[in-house]
Design a protein around this motif. Structure first.
Motif, PDB file in Angstrom:
ATOM      1  N   LYS A 166       0.821  -1.205   0.000  1.00 29.42           N
ATOM      2  CA  LYS A 166       0.000   0.000   0.000  1.00 29.42           C
ATOM      3  C   LYS A 166       0.860   1.262   0.000  1.00 29.42           C
ATOM      4  CE  LYS A 166      -4.186  -1.839   2.207  1.00 29.42           C
ATOM      5  NZ  LYS A 166      -5.074  -1.751   3.382  1.00 29.42           N
ATOM      6  N   ILE A 169       2.218   1.762  -3.547  1.00 33.20           N
ATOM      7  CA  ILE A 169       1.178   2.275  -4.443  1.00 33.20           C
ATOM      8  C   ILE A 169       0.943   3.761  -4.187  1.00 33.20           C
ATOM      9  CG2 ILE A 169      -1.291   2.175  -4.978  1.00 33.20           C
ATOM     10  CD1 ILE A 169      -1.142  -0.848  -4.504  1.00 33.20           C
ATOM     11  N   ALA A 172       3.878   5.898  -5.541  1.00 34.97           N
ATOM     12  CA  ALA A 172       3.816   6.043  -6.999  1.00 34.97           C
ATOM     13  C   ALA A 172       2.705   7.013  -7.400  1.00 34.97           C
ATOM     14  CB  ALA A 172       3.592   4.683  -7.643  1.00 34.97           C
ATOM     15  N   ALA A 173       1.562   6.935  -6.699  1.00 33.32           N
ATOM     16  CA  ALA A 173       0.440   7.820  -7.033  1.00 33.32           C
ATOM     17  C   ALA A 173       0.786   9.276  -6.742  1.00 33.32           C
ATOM     18  CB  ALA A 173      -0.800   7.407  -6.244  1.00 33.32           C
ATOM     19  N   SER A 176       3.017  10.945  -9.234  1.00 31.72           N
ATOM     20  CA  SER A 176       2.380  11.295 -10.511  1.00 31.72           C
ATOM     21  C   SER A 176       1.682  12.652 -10.457  1.00 31.72           C
ATOM     22  CB  SER A 176       1.362  10.210 -10.905  1.00 31.72           C
ATOM     23  OG  SER A 176       0.213  10.280 -10.073  1.00 31.72           O
ATOM     24  N   LYS A 221      -6.949  11.569 -10.022  1.00 30.03           N
ATOM     25  CA  LYS A 221      -5.749  10.735 -10.141  1.00 30.03           C
ATOM     26  C   LYS A 221      -5.666   9.722  -8.999  1.00 30.03           C
ATOM     27  CE  LYS A 221      -2.965  14.076 -12.736  1.00 30.03           C
ATOM     28  NZ  LYS A 221      -1.758  14.946 -12.733  1.00 30.03           N
ATOM     29  N   LEU A 222      -5.996  10.146  -7.805  1.00 33.01           N
ATOM     30  CA  LEU A 222      -5.964   9.226  -6.666  1.00 33.01           C
ATOM     31  C   LEU A 222      -7.080   8.189  -6.756  1.00 33.01           C
ATOM     32  CD1 LEU A 222      -5.079  11.565  -3.657  1.00 33.01           C
ATOM     33  CD2 LEU A 222      -3.568  10.126  -5.021  1.00 33.01           C
ATOM     34  N   GLU A 223      -8.202   8.585  -7.324  1.00 30.30           N
ATOM     35  CA  GLU A 223      -9.284   7.625  -7.547  1.00 30.30           C
ATOM     36  C   GLU A 223      -8.848   6.567  -8.557  1.00 30.30           C
ATOM     37  OE1 GLU A 223     -14.064   7.593  -8.645  1.00 30.30           O
ATOM     38  OE2 GLU A 223     -12.784   9.228  -9.365  1.00 30.30           O
ATOM     39  N   GLY A 224      -8.179   6.999  -9.606  1.00 36.08           N
ATOM     40  CA  GLY A 224      -7.697   6.060 -10.620  1.00 36.08           C
ATOM     41  C   GLY A 224      -6.648   5.104 -10.096  1.00 36.08           C
ATOM     42  N   ALA A 225      -5.892   5.549  -9.086  1.00 39.62           N
ATOM     43  CA  ALA A 225      -4.852   4.700  -8.497  1.00 39.62           C
ATOM     44  C   ALA A 225      -5.396   3.795  -7.401  1.00 39.62           C
ATOM     45  CB  ALA A 225      -3.727   5.566  -7.934  1.00 39.62           C
ATOM     46  N   ILE A 227      -6.610   4.806  -4.539  1.00 35.84           N
ATOM     47  CA  ILE A 227      -6.347   5.369  -3.212  1.00 35.84           C
ATOM     48  C   ILE A 227      -7.643   5.867  -2.579  1.00 35.84           C
ATOM     49  CG2 ILE A 227      -5.003   7.070  -1.909  1.00 35.84           C
ATOM     50  CD1 ILE A 227      -3.269   5.085  -3.403  1.00 35.84           C
ATOM     51  N   ASN A 244      -6.944   3.374   0.630  1.00 38.91           N
ATOM     52  CA  ASN A 244      -5.562   3.094   1.042  1.00 38.91           C
ATOM     53  C   ASN A 244      -5.254   3.991   2.233  1.00 38.91           C
ATOM     54  OD1 ASN A 244      -2.782   2.866   1.367  1.00 38.91           O
ATOM     55  ND2 ASN A 244      -2.377   2.692  -0.832  1.00 38.91           N
TER      56      ASN A 244
END
Length: 250
Positions: A166, A169, A172-173, A176, A221-225, A227, A244
């Protein structure tokens, strides 16, 4: 060791080999031990929560102080007495554990402390009507308790691995995101009342002097990852649920 005892220990060890899932198998171990010893068997955490339980159809009932199912809590005073036992105790006098005399005199029990890395993790409690436990019963119980300790060890290691995954992830998020989007995320977490809640992004933007579009982009972006989980609530704003939880500590 008799052939019978060897076969019985193999039944217990087979549970480890057959368990390909990530779910700890305390219930299965309790069932296996209970069926072999013709007894009820319970694994309790150090905090008194039932982790595994098997009850014979005609087994003795100790529900006054014990819990009836996995996830429930046993009587705190009983758990304190469990934790005071630091080595295997066979044919325990249940009066010393706080049970009433009419019940205690008809039941034989074994108490086994569960340790991991020197830390007390819980207790295994095995009990049945009248028949006292012999040497082979005690050997089998201690072997089963060792398997329980191994399962706890595995569960803790898997939790550590999951936590690391976690964090990776999340790292990395966040990488970005632009610098302004990273700031927006910090503001969102500060404004979120807990692991989930409603936020009005325009109000957050106005409070911290940033544009609403930056907040919206960061959320997407966090939704797509994976999170965050996001749902529009219309005039009530946006409902955000943290998937997360490591982001709450970042």
């Amino acid at each position: 060791m008799s052939v019978t005892l060897l076969d019985q220990t193999r039944k217990i060890s087979k549970l480890l080999h057959d368990n390909s899932s990530r779910v700890v198998i305390f219930d299965d171990i309790c069932r296996c031990v209970g069926e072999i010893l013709k007894a009820n068997c319970m694994v309790v955490s150090a905090k008194g929560k039932v982790l595994g339980f098997y009850e014979q159809d005609d087994g003795p009932s100790l529900s006054g102080l014990l819990a009836d199912s996995v996830g429930e809590m046993i009587d705190p005073r009983l758990n304190e007495r469990f934790l005071s036992v630091l080595s295997t105790k066979e044919n325990v006098n249940l009066l010393t554990l706080g049970f009433e005399r009419p019940v205690a005199r008809d039941i034989s029990a074994i108490l086994l402390p569960v340790f991991f890395a020197g830390e007390r993790m819980g207790t295994t409690f095995i009990y049945r009507k009248k028949a006292e436990y012999e040497v082979e019963d005690i050997i089998l119980s201690e072997y089963a308790n060792t398997v329980i300790e191994l399962e706890i060890m595995r569960a803790l290691y898997e939790e550590d691995d999951e936590e690391k995954r976690k964090k990776e992830i999340l790292r990395a998020a966040l990488e970005s995101l632009s610098a302004s989007e990273q700031k927006a995320v910090r503001y969102l977490i500060m404004e979120l009342p807990g692991p989930e809640g409603n936020l009005v992004t325009s109000q957050v933007a106005a409070k911290y002097g940033i544009t609403r579009s930056i907040i919206v982009n960061a959320i997407k972006k966090l939704e797509g990852a994976g999170i965050l989980e996001v749902q529009s609530m219309g005039m009530r704003g946006t409902h955000i649920r943290v998937l997360n939880e490591t982001i709450l500590k970042a």
